[in-house]
Design a protein around this motif. Structure first.
Motif, PDB file in Angstrom:
ATOM      1  N   ARG A 263      36.071   5.180   9.053  1.00 35.81           N
ATOM      2  CA  ARG A 263      35.840   5.146  10.495  1.00 35.81           C
ATOM      3  C   ARG A 263      36.886   5.979  11.231  1.00 35.81           C
ATOM      4  NH1 ARG A 263      34.376  -1.360  10.970  1.00 35.81           N
ATOM      5  NH2 ARG A 263      32.136  -1.152  10.491  1.00 35.81           N
ATOM      6  N   ALA A 264      38.137   5.886  10.808  1.00 39.29           N
ATOM      7  CA  ALA A 264      39.206   6.645  11.469  1.00 39.29           C
ATOM      8  C   ALA A 264      39.004   8.141  11.315  1.00 39.29           C
ATOM      9  CB  ALA A 264      40.565   6.224  10.918  1.00 39.29           C
ATOM     10  N   LYS A 265      38.493   8.558  10.170  1.00 38.09           N
ATOM     11  CA  LYS A 265      38.304   9.980   9.900  1.00 38.09           C
ATOM     12  C   LYS A 265      36.893  10.465  10.235  1.00 38.09           C
ATOM     13  CE  LYS A 265      41.893  10.869   6.488  1.00 38.09           C
ATOM     14  NZ  LYS A 265      42.415  12.033   7.239  1.00 38.09           N
ATOM     15  N   ASN A 266      36.038   9.524  10.674  1.00 37.14           N
ATOM     16  CA  ASN A 266      34.660   9.873  11.045  1.00 37.14           C
ATOM     17  C   ASN A 266      33.914  10.524   9.885  1.00 37.14           C
ATOM     18  OD1 ASN A 266      32.688   9.725  13.123  1.00 37.14           O
ATOM     19  ND2 ASN A 266      32.877  11.923  13.471  1.00 37.14           N
ATOM     20  N   LEU A 267      34.039   9.909   8.702  1.00 38.79           N
ATOM     21  CA  LEU A 267      33.413  10.434   7.488  1.00 38.79           C
ATOM     22  C   LEU A 267      32.361   9.466   6.969  1.00 38.79           C
ATOM     23  CD1 LEU A 267      36.611  11.735   5.674  1.00 38.79           C
ATOM     24  CD2 LEU A 267      34.757  13.165   6.568  1.00 38.79           C
ATOM     25  N   PHE A 268      31.328  10.008   6.346  1.00 36.94           N
ATOM     26  CA  PHE A 268      30.268   9.180   5.799  1.00 36.94           C
ATOM     27  C   PHE A 268      30.780   8.334   4.639  1.00 36.94           C
ATOM     28  CE2 PHE A 268      26.876   8.517   2.653  1.00 36.94           C
ATOM     29  CZ  PHE A 268      26.022   7.740   3.424  1.00 36.94           C
ATOM     30  N   LEU A 269      30.389   7.063   4.651  1.00 39.02           N
ATOM     31  CA  LEU A 269      30.756   6.119   3.591  1.00 39.02           C
ATOM     32  C   LEU A 269      29.619   5.125   3.420  1.00 39.02           C
ATOM     33  CD1 LEU A 269      32.931   4.764   1.673  1.00 39.02           C
ATOM     34  CD2 LEU A 269      33.551   3.379   3.667  1.00 39.02           C
ATOM     35  N   MET A 270      29.201   4.913   2.169  1.00 37.97           N
ATOM     36  CA  MET A 270      28.131   3.957   1.914  1.00 37.97           C
ATOM     37  C   MET A 270      28.311   3.308   0.556  1.00 37.97           C
ATOM     38  SD  MET A 270      23.991   4.585   2.091  1.00 37.97           S
ATOM     39  CE  MET A 270      23.582   4.991   0.383  1.00 37.97           C
TER      40      MET A 270
ATOM     41  N   LEU B  66      39.646   6.001  -1.172  1.00 38.73           N
ATOM     42  CA  LEU B  66      40.708   6.430  -0.255  1.00 38.73           C
ATOM     43  C   LEU B  66      41.121   7.870  -0.546  1.00 38.73           C
ATOM     44  CD1 LEU B  66      42.904   3.190  -0.208  1.00 38.73           C
ATOM     45  CD2 LEU B  66      41.378   4.003   1.608  1.00 38.73           C
ATOM     46  N   LEU B  67      41.201   8.219  -1.825  1.00 36.39           N
ATOM     47  CA  LEU B  67      41.543   9.588  -2.229  1.00 36.39           C
ATOM     48  C   LEU B  67      40.525  10.590  -1.680  1.00 36.39           C
ATOM     49  CD1 LEU B  67      43.123  11.627  -4.103  1.00 36.39           C
ATOM     50  CD2 LEU B  67      41.459  11.010  -5.888  1.00 36.39           C
ATOM     51  N   VAL B  68      39.259  10.284  -1.864  1.00 36.79           N
ATOM     52  CA  VAL B  68      38.184  11.177  -1.443  1.00 36.79           C
ATOM     53  C   VAL B  68      38.142  11.303   0.083  1.00 36.79           C
ATOM     54  CG1 VAL B  68      35.663  11.338  -1.304  1.00 36.79           C
ATOM     55  CG2 VAL B  68      36.773  10.893  -3.504  1.00 36.79           C
ATOM     56  N   LEU B  69      38.234  10.182   0.769  1.00 38.70           N
ATOM     57  CA  LEU B  69      38.193  10.195   2.234  1.00 38.70           C
ATOM     58  C   LEU B  69      39.392  10.930   2.819  1.00 38.70           C
ATOM     59  CD1 LEU B  69      36.998   6.519   2.753  1.00 38.70           C
ATOM     60  CD2 LEU B  69      35.660   8.558   3.291  1.00 38.70           C
ATOM     61  N   ASN B  70      40.553  10.711   2.242  1.00 44.51           N
ATOM     62  CA  ASN B  70      41.744  11.413   2.726  1.00 44.51           C
ATOM     63  C   ASN B  70      41.646  12.918   2.516  1.00 44.51           C
ATOM     64  OD1 ASN B  70      43.645   9.634   3.989  1.00 44.51           O
ATOM     65  ND2 ASN B  70      43.954   8.621   2.014  1.00 44.51           N
ATOM     66  N   ALA B  71      40.801  13.321   1.568  1.00 43.78           N
ATOM     67  CA  ALA B  71      40.576  14.752   1.331  1.00 43.78           C
ATOM     68  C   ALA B  71      39.481  15.314   2.233  1.00 43.78           C
ATOM     69  CB  ALA B  71      40.211  14.980  -0.132  1.00 43.78           C
ATOM     70  N   GLY B  72      38.923  14.460   3.107  1.00 36.79           N
ATOM     71  CA  GLY B  72      37.942  14.930   4.068  1.00 36.79           C
ATOM     72  C   GLY B  72      36.511  14.947   3.584  1.00 36.79           C
ATOM     73  N   LYS B  73      36.220  14.222   2.522  1.00 37.73           N
ATOM     74  CA  LYS B  73      34.869  14.201   1.962  1.00 37.73           C
ATOM     75  C   LYS B  73      34.229  12.836   2.157  1.00 37.73           C
ATOM     76  CE  LYS B  73      35.954  17.673  -1.540  1.00 37.73           C
ATOM     77  NZ  LYS B  73      37.190  18.111  -0.846  1.00 37.73           N
TER      78      LYS B  73
ATOM     79  N   ILE C 243      28.182   8.221   9.926  1.00 36.86           N
ATOM     80  CA  ILE C 243      29.252   7.767   9.037  1.00 36.86           C
ATOM     81  C   ILE C 243      28.823   6.544   8.229  1.00 36.86           C
ATOM     82  CG2 ILE C 243      31.012   8.697  10.576  1.00 36.86           C
ATOM     83  CD1 ILE C 243      31.752   5.741  11.229  1.00 36.86           C
ATOM     84  N   GLU C 244      27.626   6.014   8.504  1.00 37.30           N
ATOM     85  CA  GLU C 244      27.090   4.900   7.719  1.00 37.30           C
ATOM     86  C   GLU C 244      25.573   4.947   7.779  1.00 37.30           C
ATOM     87  OE1 GLU C 244      28.142   1.051   9.324  1.00 37.30           O
ATOM     88  OE2 GLU C 244      27.968   1.790  11.377  1.00 37.30           O
ATOM     89  N   SER C 245      24.963   4.258   6.823  1.00 33.01           N
ATOM     90  CA  SER C 245      23.511   4.162   6.782  1.00 33.01           C
ATOM     91  C   SER C 245      23.063   2.894   7.490  1.00 33.01           C
ATOM     92  CB  SER C 245      23.018   4.121   5.332  1.00 33.01           C
ATOM     93  OG  SER C 245      21.674   3.687   5.278  1.00 33.01           O
ATOM     94  N   PRO C 246      22.028   2.969   8.326  1.00 31.29           N
ATOM     95  CA  PRO C 246      21.504   1.746   8.927  1.00 31.29           C
ATOM     96  C   PRO C 246      20.916   0.790   7.896  1.00 31.29           C
ATOM     97  CG  PRO C 246      20.082   3.632   9.410  1.00 31.29           C
ATOM     98  CD  PRO C 246      21.318   4.175   8.794  1.00 31.29           C
ATOM     99  N   GLY C 247      20.618   1.300   6.702  1.00 34.72           N
ATOM    100  CA  GLY C 247      20.085   0.448   5.645  1.00 34.72           C
ATOM    101  C   GLY C 247      21.144  -0.269   4.822  1.00 34.72           C
TER     102      GLY C 247
END
Length: 330
Positions: free
Chosen positions: A114-121, A84-91, A296-300
């Protein structure tokens, strides 16, 4: 050469070192920063792996301007807050498995990405091994017939003191979160979503599972039988069986460099598959590919798959009676 991806690493433990080693094998990856709660540990890690910067807090790395993706390598109970810290910082974030302690935490992290449209895996590195890709190709080609069963195990003798992280409930200890997620995840990747689960476990003196076995029924009708253990060094094999034979990831499946097909007519063949560096290279490559593509996500290893597997582990823990502090949060 593709544009370089600038990585940050949260944590300086064993898994962080393994990932930093993997990044060193990628010419288009830069270790831009590492963070620890101890400046001295961050400095030592940065010096060893050539990180451009060392931070004495996770917040400082999250705020740094020159980092694209952050690999979160802290203990399980810290994953959600760190992500959450990292995503809120835009990374973007690559979060070591187990993704979080429970599904409630995982849902919060995925919702923010998803709300911030950031990659997460989820850093389920075995999903990206060429041996698994080859196994899926063999299955899809119909070589072993109609597939209906997966058998997978992962265990070693954890000769640590009871104060060690793997036995400490406050640090998300237990065989399921550390080891069981591997056979669970790979079984679901081969047979599809889990419809139901039945589990048994041996609970150790600290209240966490020291070995667990579980049987899964999958949406497609197949079954998988999985186990994990901190008491026994198991074969670490993964076998998929169908009406005409089976295919096996050889050695220990997370280190497989070959797969072998054995058919009902007695014939066998073994296929060599690549294995780059220490194995973590493959997930780093996938994260970088997705990041560059704006995904924002990997298909794998999709968000929905991660959430579904966290719910399965919640149910396994409910059946065997393992409860963490995070489960008691309203």
């Amino acid at each position: 050469m593709n544009q370089q991806v600038r990585w940050g690493i949260l944590g300086t433990g064993k898994i962080a070192r393994a990932f930093a080693t993997a990044l060193g094998a990628l010419p288009d990856a830069v270790l831009a920063g590492v963070a620890s709660r101890s400046q001295d540990k961050a400095d030592a890690f940065a010096a060893e792996f050539g990180a451009a910067a060392a931070y004495g807090s996770y917040e400082a790395l999250a705020a740094a301007a020159d980092i694209d993706l952050v690999y979160i390598a802290t203990p399980h109970p810290q994953h959600a807050a760190n992500a959450l810290l990292v995503l809120n910082a835009g990374k973007g974030a690559l979060v070591e498995k187990a993704f979080t302690v429970n599904a409630r935490e995982a849902e919060q992290v995925v919702a923010l990405a998803r709300a911030k449209n950031l990659f997460l895996m989820e850093a389920m590195w075995t999903r990206f091994l060429p041996a698994l890709t080859e196994m899926k190709r063999i299955i899809a080609a119909g070589e072993i017939g109609e597939v209906s069963q997966v058998v997978a195990d992962f265990g070693f003798a954890a000769n640590f003191g009871l104060e060690h992280r793997v036995f400490n409930p406050d640090l998300g200890g237990g065989a399921l979160l550390d080891l069981g997620i591997y056979p669970l995840s790979i079984a679901a990747s081969l047979l599809g979503p889990v419809r139901s689960v039945q589990a048994q476990a041996q609970i150790g003196p600290t209240g966490v599972d020291v070995q667990t076995g579980f049987t899964l029924r999958h949406e497609g009708g197949g079954m998988s039988v999985c186990s994990c253990s901190f008491l026994a060094r198991t074969p670490g094999e993964l076998t998929v069986s169908g009406t005409r034979g089976h295919v096996r990831m050889n050695t220990m499946f997370h280190r497989a460099r070959t797969v072998t097909v054995a058919l009902e007519d007695g014939s066998t063949r073994t296929v060599e598959t690549p294995y780059l560096g220490n194995g973590y290279v493959h997930e780093a490559l996938e994260a970088q590919r997705c990041f560059r593509a704006g995904l924002i996500e990997s298909p794998g290893m999709t968000h929905d798959e991660t959430l579904a597997l966290m719910r399965v582990m919640d149910e396994i823990r409910r059946q065997v009676g393992v409860v963490y502090a995070a489960d008691r949060v309203a």
